[in-house]
Design a protein around this motif. Structure first.
Motif, PDB file in Angstrom:
ATOM      1  N   VAL A  52       0.842  -1.199   0.000  1.00 37.38           N
ATOM      2  CA  VAL A  52       0.000   0.000   0.000  1.00 37.38           C
ATOM      3  C   VAL A  52       0.876   1.247   0.000  1.00 37.38           C
ATOM      4  N   LEU A  53       0.259   2.357  -0.332  1.00 32.94           N
ATOM      5  CA  LEU A  53       0.956   3.634  -0.246  1.00 32.94           C
ATOM      6  C   LEU A  53       0.851   4.167   1.171  1.00 32.94           C
ATOM      7  N   ASN A  54       1.934   4.741   1.652  1.00 32.59           N
ATOM      8  CA  ASN A  54       1.984   5.298   2.996  1.00 32.59           C
ATOM      9  C   ASN A  54       1.572   6.769   2.929  1.00 32.59           C
ATOM     10  N   TRP A  55       0.274   7.026   3.165  1.00 32.77           N
ATOM     11  CA  TRP A  55      -0.243   8.382   3.001  1.00 32.77           C
ATOM     12  C   TRP A  55       0.231   9.347   4.062  1.00 32.77           C
ATOM     13  N   THR A  56       0.624   8.870   5.203  1.00 30.25           N
ATOM     14  CA  THR A  56       1.202   9.768   6.206  1.00 30.25           C
ATOM     15  C   THR A  56       2.471  10.397   5.648  1.00 30.25           C
ATOM     16  N   VAL A  57       3.295   9.598   5.036  1.00 29.86           N
ATOM     17  CA  VAL A  57       4.547  10.078   4.434  1.00 29.86           C
ATOM     18  C   VAL A  57       4.253  10.915   3.195  1.00 29.86           C
ATOM     19  N   ILE A  58       3.347  10.434   2.359  1.00 30.62           N
ATOM     20  CA  ILE A  58       3.018  11.166   1.131  1.00 30.62           C
ATOM     21  C   ILE A  58       2.523  12.573   1.465  1.00 30.62           C
ATOM     22  N   GLU A  59       1.666  12.691   2.456  1.00 33.87           N
ATOM     23  CA  GLU A  59       1.145  14.011   2.813  1.00 33.87           C
ATOM     24  C   GLU A  59       2.231  14.934   3.352  1.00 33.87           C
ATOM     25  N   TYR A  95      -6.212   5.254  -4.647  1.00 31.70           N
ATOM     26  CA  TYR A  95      -4.897   4.942  -4.074  1.00 31.70           C
ATOM     27  C   TYR A  95      -4.928   5.195  -2.569  1.00 31.70           C
ATOM     28  N   LYS A  96      -5.501   6.325  -2.197  1.00 29.50           N
ATOM     29  CA  LYS A  96      -5.507   6.721  -0.783  1.00 29.50           C
ATOM     30  C   LYS A  96      -6.336   5.764   0.069  1.00 29.50           C
ATOM     31  N   SER A  97      -7.431   5.269  -0.477  1.00 34.69           N
ATOM     32  CA  SER A  97      -8.280   4.340   0.276  1.00 34.69           C
ATOM     33  C   SER A  97      -7.693   2.938   0.327  1.00 34.69           C
ATOM     34  N   GLY A  98      -6.698   2.679  -0.517  1.00 30.42           N
ATOM     35  CA  GLY A  98      -6.102   1.347  -0.565  1.00 30.42           C
ATOM     36  C   GLY A  98      -6.836   0.391  -1.483  1.00 30.42           C
ATOM     37  N   ALA A  99      -7.830   0.895  -2.217  1.00 22.04           N
ATOM     38  CA  ALA A  99      -8.598   0.045  -3.125  1.00 22.04           C
ATOM     39  C   ALA A  99      -7.726  -0.484  -4.263  1.00 22.04           C
ATOM     40  N   VAL A 100      -6.797   0.329  -4.729  1.00 22.71           N
ATOM     41  CA  VAL A 100      -5.861  -0.061  -5.795  1.00 22.71           C
ATOM     42  C   VAL A 100      -4.497   0.539  -5.480  1.00 22.71           C
ATOM     43  N   ILE A 101      -3.492  -0.009  -6.114  1.00 22.90           N
ATOM     44  CA  ILE A 101      -2.162   0.582  -6.032  1.00 22.90           C
ATOM     45  C   ILE A 101      -1.793   1.099  -7.422  1.00 22.90           C
ATOM     46  N   PRO A 102      -0.944   2.109  -7.498  1.00 20.45           N
ATOM     47  CA  PRO A 102      -0.610   2.661  -8.808  1.00 20.45           C
ATOM     48  C   PRO A 102       0.224   1.697  -9.637  1.00 20.45           C
ATOM     49  N   ASN A 103       0.044   1.788 -10.961  1.00 18.48           N
ATOM     50  CA  ASN A 103       0.931   1.027 -11.840  1.00 18.48           C
ATOM     51  C   ASN A 103       2.307   1.686 -11.820  1.00 18.48           C
ATOM     52  N   SER A 104       3.257   1.087 -12.484  1.00 19.18           N
ATOM     53  CA  SER A 104       4.635   1.591 -12.403  1.00 19.18           C
ATOM     54  C   SER A 104       4.766   3.005 -12.961  1.00 19.18           C
ATOM     55  N   LEU A 158       5.371   8.781 -11.489  1.00 16.37           N
ATOM     56  CA  LEU A 158       4.915  10.174 -11.490  1.00 16.37           C
ATOM     57  C   LEU A 158       4.714  10.695 -10.074  1.00 16.37           C
ATOM     58  N   LEU A 159       4.125   9.875  -9.217  1.00 21.31           N
ATOM     59  CA  LEU A 159       3.980  10.275  -7.812  1.00 21.31           C
ATOM     60  C   LEU A 159       5.349  10.579  -7.209  1.00 21.31           C
ATOM     61  N   CYS A 160       6.292   9.687  -7.425  1.00 25.65           N
ATOM     62  CA  CYS A 160       7.639   9.876  -6.869  1.00 25.65           C
ATOM     63  C   CYS A 160       8.306  11.120  -7.438  1.00 25.65           C
ATOM     64  N   LEU A 161       8.157  11.327  -8.737  1.00 27.03           N
ATOM     65  CA  LEU A 161       8.749  12.499  -9.382  1.00 27.03           C
ATOM     66  C   LEU A 161       8.239  13.792  -8.748  1.00 27.03           C
ATOM     67  N   HIS A 162       6.940  13.893  -8.597  1.00 23.69           N
ATOM     68  CA  HIS A 162       6.368  15.137  -8.082  1.00 23.69           C
ATOM     69  C   HIS A 162       6.533  15.295  -6.568  1.00 23.69           C
ATOM     70  N   PRO A 219      10.415   5.354  -4.595  1.00 25.48           N
ATOM     71  CA  PRO A 219       9.265   4.547  -4.176  1.00 25.48           C
ATOM     72  C   PRO A 219       9.428   3.912  -2.802  1.00 25.48           C
ATOM     73  N   GLU A 220      10.663   3.676  -2.399  1.00 29.02           N
ATOM     74  CA  GLU A 220      10.890   3.056  -1.085  1.00 29.02           C
ATOM     75  C   GLU A 220      10.397   3.937   0.062  1.00 29.02           C
ATOM     76  N   HIS A 221      10.206   5.224  -0.212  1.00 30.13           N
ATOM     77  CA  HIS A 221       9.746   6.147   0.828  1.00 30.13           C
ATOM     78  C   HIS A 221       8.229   6.181   0.980  1.00 30.13           C
ATOM     79  N   ILE A 222       7.504   5.786  -0.067  1.00 29.11           N
ATOM     80  CA  ILE A 222       6.047   5.941  -0.008  1.00 29.11           C
ATOM     81  C   ILE A 222       5.281   4.624  -0.073  1.00 29.11           C
ATOM     82  N   ILE A 223       5.989   3.514  -0.182  1.00 26.60           N
ATOM     83  CA  ILE A 223       5.342   2.195  -0.213  1.00 26.60           C
ATOM     84  C   ILE A 223       5.589   1.501   1.110  1.00 26.60           C
ATOM     85  N   LYS A 224       4.557   0.838   1.605  1.00 33.71           N
ATOM     86  CA  LYS A 224       4.736   0.032   2.816  1.00 33.71           C
ATOM     87  C   LYS A 224       3.978  -1.279   2.658  1.00 33.71           C
TER      88      LYS A 224
END
Length: 73
Positions: free
Chosen positions: A5-12, A40-49, A54-58, A63-68
């Motif tokens: 899943v994406l770690n939204w605490t870190v992403i925010e 993505y935020k709800s955890g229903a799906v994860i982003p494709n590569s 793009l998430l990491c770029l912006h 990715p190691e920082h926002i995936i858990k």
């Protein structure tokens, strides 16, 4: 079972650091529908590569920082 899943605490935190106001702003930067970011935020799906890249770029991170991993019973 283990979910990726994406770690939204870190992403925010990175959004705040980068001046990204909200998930709508992040969606526009990544050229995806805001509903996609919400899924993505709800955890229903994860982003494709591509979208993960793009998430990491912006966010200015790798990715190691926002995936858990979460263990699900």
């Amino acid at each position: 079972m283990i979910d990726i899943v994406l770690n939204w605490t870190v992403i925010e935190r990175f959004m705040d650091f980068r001046g990204i106001k909200d998930t709508d702003h992040l969606a526009r930067l990544c050229n995806v529908h805001r509903g996609t970011i919400n899924r993505y935020k709800s955890g229903a799906v994860i982003p494709n590569s591509t979208n993960l890249g793009l998430l990491c770029l912006h966010l200015g991170v790798g990715p190691e920082h926002i995936i858990k991993m979460e263990v699900r019973p």
